[in-house]
Every structure is written in C-alpha cells, then in structure tokens.
Scaffold this active site. Structure first.
Site, PDB file in Angstrom:
ATOM      1  N   ASP A 130      67.258 -16.807  19.797  1.00  0.00           N
ATOM      2  CA  ASP A 130      68.158 -17.859  20.250  1.00  0.00           C
ATOM      3  C   ASP A 130      68.933 -17.267  21.434  1.00  0.00           C
ATOM      4  O   ASP A 130      69.179 -16.060  21.473  1.00  0.00           O
ATOM      5  CB  ASP A 130      69.107 -18.237  19.120  1.00  0.00           C
ATOM      6  CG  ASP A 130      70.218 -19.156  19.597  1.00  0.00           C
ATOM      7  OD1 ASP A 130      69.902 -20.190  20.189  1.00  0.00           O
ATOM      8  OD2 ASP A 130      71.400 -18.815  19.381  1.00  0.00           O
ATOM      9  N   ASP A 165      72.144 -16.685  15.297  1.00  0.00           N
ATOM     10  CA  ASP A 165      73.484 -16.469  14.739  1.00  0.00           C
ATOM     11  C   ASP A 165      74.219 -17.748  14.378  1.00  0.00           C
ATOM     12  O   ASP A 165      75.276 -17.691  13.752  1.00  0.00           O
ATOM     13  CB  ASP A 165      74.347 -15.687  15.741  1.00  0.00           C
ATOM     14  CG  ASP A 165      74.754 -16.550  16.935  1.00  0.00           C
ATOM     15  OD1 ASP A 165      73.944 -17.395  17.355  1.00  0.00           O
ATOM     16  OD2 ASP A 165      75.871 -16.366  17.442  1.00  0.00           O
ATOM     17  N   ASP A 185      70.653 -22.349  13.666  1.00  0.00           N
ATOM     18  CA  ASP A 185      69.543 -21.390  13.620  1.00  0.00           C
ATOM     19  C   ASP A 185      69.001 -21.211  12.199  1.00  0.00           C
ATOM     20  O   ASP A 185      67.934 -20.619  12.015  1.00  0.00           O
ATOM     21  CB  ASP A 185      69.995 -20.016  14.147  1.00  0.00           C
ATOM     22  CG  ASP A 185      70.338 -20.049  15.628  1.00  0.00           C
ATOM     23  OD1 ASP A 185      69.730 -20.855  16.344  1.00  0.00           O
ATOM     24  OD2 ASP A 185      71.204 -19.275  16.050  1.00  0.00           O
TER      25      ASP A 185
END
Length: 639
Positions: free
Chosen positions: A330, A524, A528
């Site tokens: 991400d 995080d 996600d």
C-alpha cells in the site's frame, strides 16, 4: 515426578550395574547377583519407566501408537526376557532395560533444557516490564506497583528509569531507548504529544505522560501473547510428520519382529542375540527427533524475530513466506509517511517565503497548511502575527502581515504579470514530479514557490532494492492518480504500479496477482485489512490500525520497511531449518535401523540396545541444537 528427578533416580539405579559391567572380567559381582539386579530393574520399570508405559498403554487403548510405544516395547522386552531367564537359570539382561531408560531420560533432560533456552524469548520479554511506576496521586507523585496503574493516570519518568505502560507525553522531552521492543538500536527523541511504549528506557530528560494502555493492552503484553501463540502453533508441514509417525511406529514393530525371526530362525542365532537385535531396532527407531524438528525451530525463529521487532503469528505464516514471489505495498502510510511534507522552497529568500506562508497558514486546518507550519517549526522560524485571514474558495488564502497583504495558493490568486517566466518554469517542473505547488507573495509580486508532497520513508528505497536483489517482484497500490503514483514508484524503485485504486479493489488486485505468484501484502490502514487477510502472507505495519494488525500474519513493531525484508528472510530461514531438521531426523532413522538390525554385523558394526538408546537421545539433542543455531544465522544487511 519431573523428568530431571526421574533421570537422577534412574542414574542411581544404573550405577551399580555399570560398576558390575566394568569389573565383571575380574570376577566382581553385585552382592545378591542377578536377584539384586532384578530388584533394581523392577524399581526402575515402576518409577522411571512408568510414564512411558502408561503413555504407551493409553495410546494402545485408542488404537494408536506413539514414540513412547517404542520405548515401552523395547524396555519391557529386555526386562521380561530377563525375568524369564532368571527363573530358567540363563543369562539376564536387566542392565539393558535400565540403561535404555537412563539414556532416554538423559536425552529428555537435555532436550527440556534446550527447549527452555529456545523459548526464553518470552521470559525475557516479560522481564522487560517495569515493576513499579511513579504515579500522581492527590497532587503528589508516589511509587506504586505496576498493577495499580490505571488508564489516564499521569506518570513521571526520570532518566534511567523504565517507562511503565503505553501512553502519550504531556510535559517534557527526552531520548528513549526502544530497542528492546522495536529492535531499533538508536535512541528516539520524544516530545509533547509523542507516544511512548511500556518497558522502554528513558535515557536523558524527565517527562510526564498520560497512561493510555495498561495491563494486557500494552504493546509489550500483546507482543508476549503473540510470541506465545506462535511458539505453540503448528506449521502445515508438521501434519505430514504426524502422518508419517503414525505409519512409522507400526512399521518399526514389524521390522523388529522380522529381525528377530530372520536372526533366530533363518540365521540360526540364539534367542538372546536375535532378541537384542530386535530391541535395538525398536529403540533406535524412536522418532523423537521428528517430533522436535518443527516446534523447536518455531520457538527459536519466532523468539529471535520478536527481539528484532518482528512478530510472526504462527507456523502457517512461516511456511507461506518460504514461497513468496511478489510483495505488494500500500502507498500511503506504508511506503510514504502518510502526511504531506514540504519538499522544495523556491525563491531568492527561502526562509522568508516559508515564514510568510506559515504565519498565514497557522490559522488553517488544511493538510497542506499544516505541512507548511510544521516545516517552519522544524526550522525554528518565528511566526508573524496575521490579521484579516480569509479563505478564497478553490484558489487559496490571504492575510495581512505587517500592513502588507499576502496570498498563498494557485496562480489564479495573482495578476498575470506577477509571476516571472523562470518561476513559472520551476513550478511546472515541480508539478511534473507529482508535487503540489503553492505560490507565495503579493498580488503584483509572487516571491516564491512551496512544493508539498507525501514523501517516501527514508527506508523505502533500500528495502525495495533488497527485496529485488532476492528475486522478488515489487508492486504498489494507491488511490492517487497515475502521475503521482509513478513519481513515488520511480523514487523507491517499485516494479509495477496500480493507480486510482479504490479501497475495496485492493483485495481484488491481490487475488489477480495470486493467479501467477504467491503474494505478500504490506499495509497499515483499515481498508488494507481485506488484502492483508487474503494475501498468502499479510504484513502489517505496527504503527497502523488495530484492525490491520489483527489481519496481518506478521506485524512489524517499528514503522520501518526494512523490517519487511528481515521478516521474510527470518521466516524463510526458520522454515528451511524445519525442513533441514526433518531431513536429518528421517536420514538418521533410515541409517540407524539397518545397523541396529545387524545388517552390517559382518563388518563389525553392531548397536547394542544401550548404545541404540544413547544414539536416539543424541539424535534428538542434535535437532534441538540445530534449531538453536537459528540465533546465530546472519541476516542480509539492508542499506
């Protein structure tokens, strides 16, 4: 009775028999001779061998066979034959039964000690906790036990003291050693508003902080719980070991019977000689080493990972990490800091430009405004009091500083000729680098530019380069537009970019990539969590949300992407050690059984039951030592 006490008891019983074996060539015998040996061996079978016999009998009643089955059959065979021989005036072998139990218990004592060393990581983590804390009570700081600290209490920490619980600094600054929890060797500077972690050590200044998490909710307590669960978990490969053991024990008993029949009937050996070969087969084949191969490596590997600030949740993660080909990141909060930062200040007087911008933007709540104010604070610039602050929708802001009207925002705020051609070109160049650019100045005279961007973490490029050196493909997912995404990817060296990704689409992209490779996902945020769960290995940043941490199979306590490299490498090395242990345990049995069965007796290679039990114990110890060597394995440096 503990294993250690059983071993001591067995050793005392076996010593007189050992003395007799040594002195027998000179005609010395124990007082009472074979009858005393019968008595000693009987006590040995009841006290020291009793747990083996009970375990074997329980397995038999459930139509199963286990490792204790082989020990019980081997010792009972030697003991019962010796009882028969005693009453028929033949040679007895009580010492064989006694020595077998003694050597097996010796191996278990050493195994237990080594396994205790292997699992010592949990004890060390627990011992990191402070025992007391200075808490404000009725306006004064008093020393109280750690258990009495409550959420929202104000605590004081002096230099050299341990921080008792997790919280946020309310007064003072300090340098804190967080290495025992995060693995970060350098002390971290903390100020008002910063988070502190329980069990870390205050190095310099005295500060006050407010308790936010106490007891089992603290980070250290959560780490301890994760390590405990990981060390008692089972890797999928262990299921294969269990299946083999279930087949292996009956197979060994069949081999032992065949050994006796072949030697006694076909090779015309005496009953005693054939029986000793059969007992040796049963003892040497005891698959204790197979049973230790996986759990000991898991204990050491997860313990060492925890010391480095890497929490591996279970054995399944270790096995999955061994076959990862693609690592997906991400962007926001993982590769980047997750908040805009000033990257460039363009103009003849950069500090003055930043001072003007920060003085005006201090009244704004916009993320870009906060980035400008933070940049001024880092440079310790004094702000000018602003008056008549006004937001101009879609364009920027304006305010009065020292009787002059200043503007910050887009080009639309300024007159056509107020921006020089050079400044305009610099603005276009910064925008091509996917940076947000604001102009600072008066209506008729733009003085400079401030470029703002969510910048990559300092460790991102080094971590991604290290992953690529290991032959792994790197991918980045982001909701940003393609230009911004490509700029970040180019800076850190990402192989493939998916831009304009909606939060719900992350899991779908992970599934798409899994059609070709096994995927690790690093994230995080709350959005996600689905991707972390769906990936073959989910790696959650410790600074992320609780939901992301819960979804990840690996948690990085410190917010450093180099931990991804170390986590995957430690996982691979731990699983490879499990396979190495299993291989040698199988090879040991494959080589030991033919020797014990007397296949190589023509070359003088013979194993008595006593030596077989010693060899079996040493094989188990060698597997534990192999696992302990994981503590010495060197990790590839990530520079």
């Amino acid at each position: 009775m503990s294993i250690k006490n059983r071993f001591i008891f067995s050793l005392i019983i076996s010593l007189p028999m050992l003395v007799q074996m040594i002195l027998m060539p000179w005609g010395w015998m124990l007082p009472g001779g074979d009858w005393l040996m019968f008595g000693l061996a009987t006590v040995e079978m009841v006290v020291a061998a009793g747990p083996f016999l009970h375990s074997a009998w329980a397995a038999f009643k459930n139509h199963q066979a286990n490792m204790d089955t082989l020990v019980a059959i081997g010792t009972l065979t030697a003991y019962l034959y010796s009882v028969y021989a005693l009453f028929t005036h033949r040679a007895v072998f009580f010492e064989s039964a006694v020595f077998i139990i003694t050597f097996i218990l010796l191996g278990q004592v050493l195994e237990e000690k080594m396994r205790t060393n292997a699992s010592s990581a949990v004890k060390k983590l627990i011992n990191l906790q402070a025992k007391t804390a200075e808490v404000m009570r009725a306006g004064q700081f008093v020393q109280v036990p750690l258990q009495e600290v409550q959420v929202d209490d104000i605590l004081r920490v002096k230099p050299g003291q341990k921080i008792a619980v997790d919280g946020v600094i309310t007064q003072g600054t300090s340098s804190i050693d967080e290495s025992m929890v995060t693995g970060e060797s350098m002390p971290v500077t903390k100020k008002v508003g910063d988070q502190v972690i329980g069990a870390t050590i205050n190095k310099t200044g005295t500060f006050l902080f407010q308790a936010q998490k106490v007891g089992p909710d603290t980070l250290l307590s959560q780490i301890v719980e994760m390590v405990k669960k990981a060390q008692t978990s089972r890797a999928p490969i262990q299921k294969l070991t269990d299946k083999i053991s279930n087949i292996f024990v009956p197979a060994v008993l069949i081999i032992a019977i065949l050994t006796f029949v072949i030697w006694n009937i076909f090779l015309q050996a005496s009953t005693v000689r054939a029986l000793l070969f059969a007992v040796s087969v049963v003892i040497i084949a005891c698959p204790c080493a197979l049973g230790l191969a996986t759990p000991t490596a898991l204990m050491v590997g997860t313990g060492r990972s925890a010391k480095a600030g890497i929490l591996i949740k279970n054995g399944e993660v270790l096995e999955a990490a061994d076959n990862i080909q693609t690592v997906v990141f991400d962007k926001t909060g993982t590769i980047t800091h997750g908040q805009p930062q000033v990257t460039d200040i363009v103009g003849s007087k950069p500090k003055q430009i930043l001072q003007i911008a920060a003085s005006i933007e201090t009244a704004s709540e916009h993320p870009l405004a906060q980035a400008i104010v933070q940049a001024a604070q880092k440079q310790e610039l004094s702000l000018i009091p602003a008056a008549d602050f006004q937001t101009i929708v879609g364009k920027g802001v304006r305010a009065q500083l020292q009787d002059k009207q200043f503007y910050i925002g887009s080009e639309q705020l300024f007159s056509q000729n107020s921006i020089s051609e050079k400044l305009r070109q610099q603005k276009e160049q910064l925008q091509n680098e996917a940076k947000t650019v604001v102009i600072v100045g008066e209506v008729g005279a733009a003085q400079g530019l401030i470029a703002i961007q969510d910048t990559p973490k300092s460790s991102a490029a080094a971590a991604i380069a290290a992953l690529k050196r290991q032959g792994l493909k790197t991918v980045m997912l982001t909701g940003d537009n393609q230009q911004v995404a490509q700029a970040i990817a180019q800076k850190v060296g990402i192989d493939q970019v998916f831009a304009n990704v909606l939060p719900n689409d992350k899991a779908q992209i992970v599934q798409q990539l899994q059609r070709h490779n096994n995927v690790a996902f690093v994230g995080d945020g709350i959005n996600d969590a689905p991707a972390l769960t769906l990936a073959n290995v989910g790696i959650a940043m410790g600074s992320g949300t609780d939901i992301a941490i819960e979804a990840g199979g690996i948690v990085l306590v410190k917010n450093d992407l180099r931990g991804v490299v170390q986590a995957l490498e430690l996982s691979r090395k731990t699983f490879q050690r499990i396979k190495f242990n299993l291989f040698w345990a199988f090879i040991y049995n494959a080589l030991g059984i033919p020797i014990a069965a007397g296949v190589f007796v023509g070359w003088g290679l013979v194993l008595s039951p006593e030596l077989a039990s010693l060899a079996m114990a040493l094989s188990s110890i060698s597997v534990v030592l192999s696992s302990l060597l994981l503590n010495k394995v060197k990790l590839t440096p990530v520079d």
